[in-house]
Design an enzyme around this catalytic site. Structure first.
Site, PDB file in Angstrom:
ATOM      1  N   LYS A 112       0.839  -1.212   0.000  1.00  0.00           N
ATOM      2  CA  LYS A 112       0.000   0.000   0.000  1.00  0.00           C
ATOM      3  C   LYS A 112       0.867   1.254   0.000  1.00  0.00           C
ATOM      4  O   LYS A 112       0.526   2.244  -0.649  1.00  0.00           O
ATOM      5  CB  LYS A 112      -0.960  -0.001   1.187  1.00  0.00           C
ATOM      6  CG  LYS A 112      -2.045  -1.065   1.020  1.00  0.00           C
ATOM      7  CD  LYS A 112      -3.287  -0.791   1.814  1.00  0.00           C
ATOM      8  CE  LYS A 112      -4.360  -1.793   1.397  1.00  0.00           C
ATOM      9  NZ  LYS A 112      -5.616  -1.645   2.069  1.00  0.00           N
ATOM     10  N   LYS A 193      -4.649 -10.892  -5.109  1.00  0.00           N
ATOM     11  CA  LYS A 193      -5.875 -11.218  -4.363  1.00  0.00           C
ATOM     12  C   LYS A 193      -7.000 -10.249  -4.740  1.00  0.00           C
ATOM     13  O   LYS A 193      -6.739  -9.080  -5.049  1.00  0.00           O
ATOM     14  CB  LYS A 193      -5.626 -11.217  -2.856  1.00  0.00           C
ATOM     15  CG  LYS A 193      -5.563  -9.857  -2.228  1.00  0.00           C
ATOM     16  CD  LYS A 193      -6.001  -9.884  -0.770  1.00  0.00           C
ATOM     17  CE  LYS A 193      -6.133  -8.447  -0.285  1.00  0.00           C
ATOM     18  NZ  LYS A 193      -7.085  -8.220   0.738  1.00  0.00           N
ATOM     19  N   LYS A 196     -10.898  -4.821  -2.538  1.00  0.00           N
ATOM     20  CA  LYS A 196     -11.915  -3.766  -2.689  1.00  0.00           C
ATOM     21  C   LYS A 196     -11.354  -2.556  -3.411  1.00  0.00           C
ATOM     22  O   LYS A 196     -12.074  -1.851  -4.091  1.00  0.00           O
ATOM     23  CB  LYS A 196     -12.363  -3.294  -1.303  1.00  0.00           C
ATOM     24  CG  LYS A 196     -13.153  -4.287  -0.516  1.00  0.00           C
ATOM     25  CD  LYS A 196     -13.815  -3.541   0.636  1.00  0.00           C
ATOM     26  CE  LYS A 196     -13.663  -4.266   1.944  1.00  0.00           C
ATOM     27  NZ  LYS A 196     -12.589  -3.759   2.789  1.00  0.00           N
TER      28      LYS A 196
HETATM   29  N1  AQP Z   1      -9.440 -11.881  -1.720  1.00  0.00           N
HETATM   30  C1  AQP Z   1      -9.786 -12.307  -0.527  1.00  0.00           C
HETATM   31  N2  AQP Z   1      -9.994 -13.639  -0.307  1.00  0.00           N
HETATM   32  C2  AQP Z   1     -10.348 -14.094   0.925  1.00  0.00           C
HETATM   33  N3  AQP Z   1     -10.519 -13.268   1.995  1.00  0.00           N
HETATM   34  C3  AQP Z   1     -10.333 -11.947   1.814  1.00  0.00           C
HETATM   35  N4  AQP Z   1     -10.421 -10.889   2.643  1.00  0.00           N
HETATM   36  C4  AQP Z   1     -10.123  -9.759   1.965  1.00  0.00           C
HETATM   37  N5  AQP Z   1      -9.839 -10.049   0.692  1.00  0.00           N
HETATM   38  C5  AQP Z   1      -9.953 -11.401   0.559  1.00  0.00           C
HETATM   39  C6  AQP Z   1     -10.809 -10.987   4.042  1.00  0.00           C
HETATM   40  O1  AQP Z   1     -11.955 -10.168   4.240  1.00  0.00           O
HETATM   41  C7  AQP Z   1     -11.916  -9.633   5.562  1.00  0.00           C
HETATM   42  C8  AQP Z   1     -12.163  -8.161   5.510  1.00  0.00           C
HETATM   43  O2  AQP Z   1     -11.148  -7.502   4.771  1.00  0.00           O
HETATM   44  P1  AQP Z   1     -10.870  -5.969   5.044  1.00  0.00           P
HETATM   45  O3  AQP Z   1     -11.840  -5.132   4.393  1.00  0.00           O
HETATM   46  O4  AQP Z   1     -10.794  -5.730   6.469  1.00  0.00           O
HETATM   47  O5  AQP Z   1      -9.436  -5.776   4.589  1.00  0.00           O
HETATM   48  P2  AQP Z   1      -8.685  -6.140   3.317  1.00  0.00           P
HETATM   49  O6  AQP Z   1      -8.075  -7.482   3.466  1.00  0.00           O
HETATM   50  O7  AQP Z   1      -7.712  -5.061   3.147  1.00  0.00           O
HETATM   51  O8  AQP Z   1      -9.775  -6.153   2.167  1.00  0.00           O
HETATM   52  P3  AQP Z   1      -9.606  -5.737   0.715  1.00  0.00           P
HETATM   53  O9  AQP Z   1     -10.793  -6.284   0.023  1.00  0.00           O
HETATM   54  O10 AQP Z   1      -8.291  -6.099   0.168  1.00  0.00           O
HETATM   55  O11 AQP Z   1      -9.747  -4.171   0.803  1.00  0.00           O
HETATM   56  P4  AQP Z   1      -8.696  -3.053   0.473  1.00  0.00           P
HETATM   57  O12 AQP Z   1      -8.480  -3.170  -0.981  1.00  0.00           O
HETATM   58  O13 AQP Z   1      -9.411  -1.813   0.878  1.00  0.00           O
HETATM   59  O14 AQP Z   1      -7.448  -3.324   1.251  1.00  0.00           O
HETATM   60  C9  AQP Z   1     -10.560 -10.008   6.154  1.00  0.00           C
HETATM   61  O15 AQP Z   1     -10.744 -11.123   7.013  1.00  0.00           O
HETATM   62  C10 AQP Z   1      -9.748 -10.408   4.959  1.00  0.00           C
HETATM   63  O16 AQP Z   1      -8.772 -11.367   5.275  1.00  0.00           O
END
Ligand code: AQP
Length: 329
Positions: A112, A193, A196
């Site tokens: 990030k 992965k 969001k």
């Molecule tokens: N691709 C994924 N596969 C399985 N689990 C996932 N999680 C996130 N992406 C995947 C799990 O979802 C929960 C919530 O995630 P978060 O919003 O707290 O944080 P994150 O991991 O940072 O999610 P994103 O989607 O990747 O968002 P951004 O892009 O904003 O950083 C967690 O339990 C995570 O493991």
């Protein structure tokens, strides 16, 4: 006494099937066997700029999606991180026992930070705040996706360091990953992965995507140059589509192999799309009902925060005592 579960989601971007399969689906299954706390971690979301009005509405959207996915607020506490001051209070105390080198090694921080011109201190401190979310409630189990496993390890390191400096204080939390679906990959870029914040419109299937959008995204997913499914030579795109199907249906490996071996990619994609739609359509219907009920969500969040606040306050008090800080008693 039941063991305690804690987990959270950031109210940033649109919740996708990766979040559902990696986290929410597991929470719903576990909630009746544990004392569960599910948190909308808004303080984490602001480690990168969020337009305030969007953040305000995302908090409610995520809360509604928790409930729509099957979290029962009578059994589980659903709450917003910033409603309980103990999260930030404890985070400062834990910051003081955390070496900067530990934080600079975190892969999510490195990825990030590399994507930003100016890196806010909050991005570096993110895993300490996450440790404080978990340790504040003395959680025994933390069900998350695979991308959070490193942060969970750091949480245990911080807890151990605190315990060895100040005496036994924190419970050691255990990471719980789902057997299938722990890391759902991007449909357009199956080496990364599903996230969001990824820019591509065909990257992620959002939980609130209508059926025609789901179909379009999955039909366009990246595969490989093989014509049909071959379990021994398939590339990451096909593996990801099969993982999505299996995580939703919970079919055993043998059934997956028997059903999909030799299937042409067009048919595979159609079947994956239909399974995704079949599972997210009822969730979307419940989401509409929940968001139409005036005051319901606000009540759930208020009650959730009230229920967990005493746990948070007693941990903060204990940590203050251990550290020699000023306490009420
Ligand atoms: N691709 C994924 N596969 C399985 N689990 C996932 N999680 C996130 N992406 C995947 C799990 O979802 C929960 C919530 O995630 P978060 O919003 O707290 O944080 P994150 O991991 O940072 O999610 P994103 O989607 O990747 O968002 P951004 O892009 O904003 O950083 C967690 O339990 C995570 O493991």
């Amino acid at each position: 006494m039941k063991a305690r579960v804690f987990s959270g989601v950031q109210p940033s971007g649109n919740l996708h099937i990766g979040n559902y399969l990696g986290a929410l689906k597991n929470w719903v299954k576990m909630q009746h066997n544990y004392e569960s706390i599910f948190c909308i971690v808004d303080l984490h979301a602001i480690t990168v700029y969020q337009p305030p009005d969007e953040l305000r509405s995302k908090i409610k959207e995520i809360a509604a999606l928790f409930l729509a996915a099957g979290i029962d607020p009578k059994h589980s506490s659903v709450m917003v991180q910033s409603a309980v001051p103990g999260h930030t209070e404890l985070a400062w105390m834990l910051t003081c026992v955390t070496p900067v080198g530990w934080l600079e090694r975190m892969t999510q921080y490195k990825a990030k930070a590399a994507a930003q011109e100016t890196v806010g201190d909050g991005l570096l401190q993110y895993p300490v705040l996450m440790a404080s979310d978990i340790l504040l409630y003395q959680a025994n189990i933390v069900p998350v996706g695979d991308d959070q496993a490193q942060h969970l390890e750091l949480t245990r390191d911080i807890a151990q360091r605190f315990n060895s400096l100040y005496g036994e204080t924190f419970v050691m939390p255990e990471t719980k990953l789902p057997a299938v679906g722990a890391r759902i990959m991007g449909l357009d870029e199956p080496e990364k992965k599903m996230s969001k914040s990824a820019p591509g419109s065909g990257h992620a299937v959002a939980l609130l995507d209508p059926p025609d959008v789901v179909r379009k995204k999955i039909m366009r997913a990246t595969t490989d140059s093989n014509p049909a499914v071959d379990f021994s030579t398939m590339g990451p795109g096909v593996r990801n589509l099969l993982a999505i199907f299996q995580a939703f249906t919970e079919w055993p490996d043998e059934k997956m192999r028997a059903h999909f071996t030799g299937m042409r990619y067009g048919d595979l994609k159609k079947q994956v799309a239909e399974v995704v739609i079949e599972h997210i359509e009822p969730l979307q219907k419940r989401y509409q009902e929940i968001t139409c009920e005036p005051g319901y969500l606000e009540g759930v969040l208020r009650e959730g925060a009230e229920r967990v606040r005493p746990i948070a306050e007693s941990t903060v008090e204990l940590v203050k005592q251990r550290m020699g800080l000023y306490t009420r008693s």
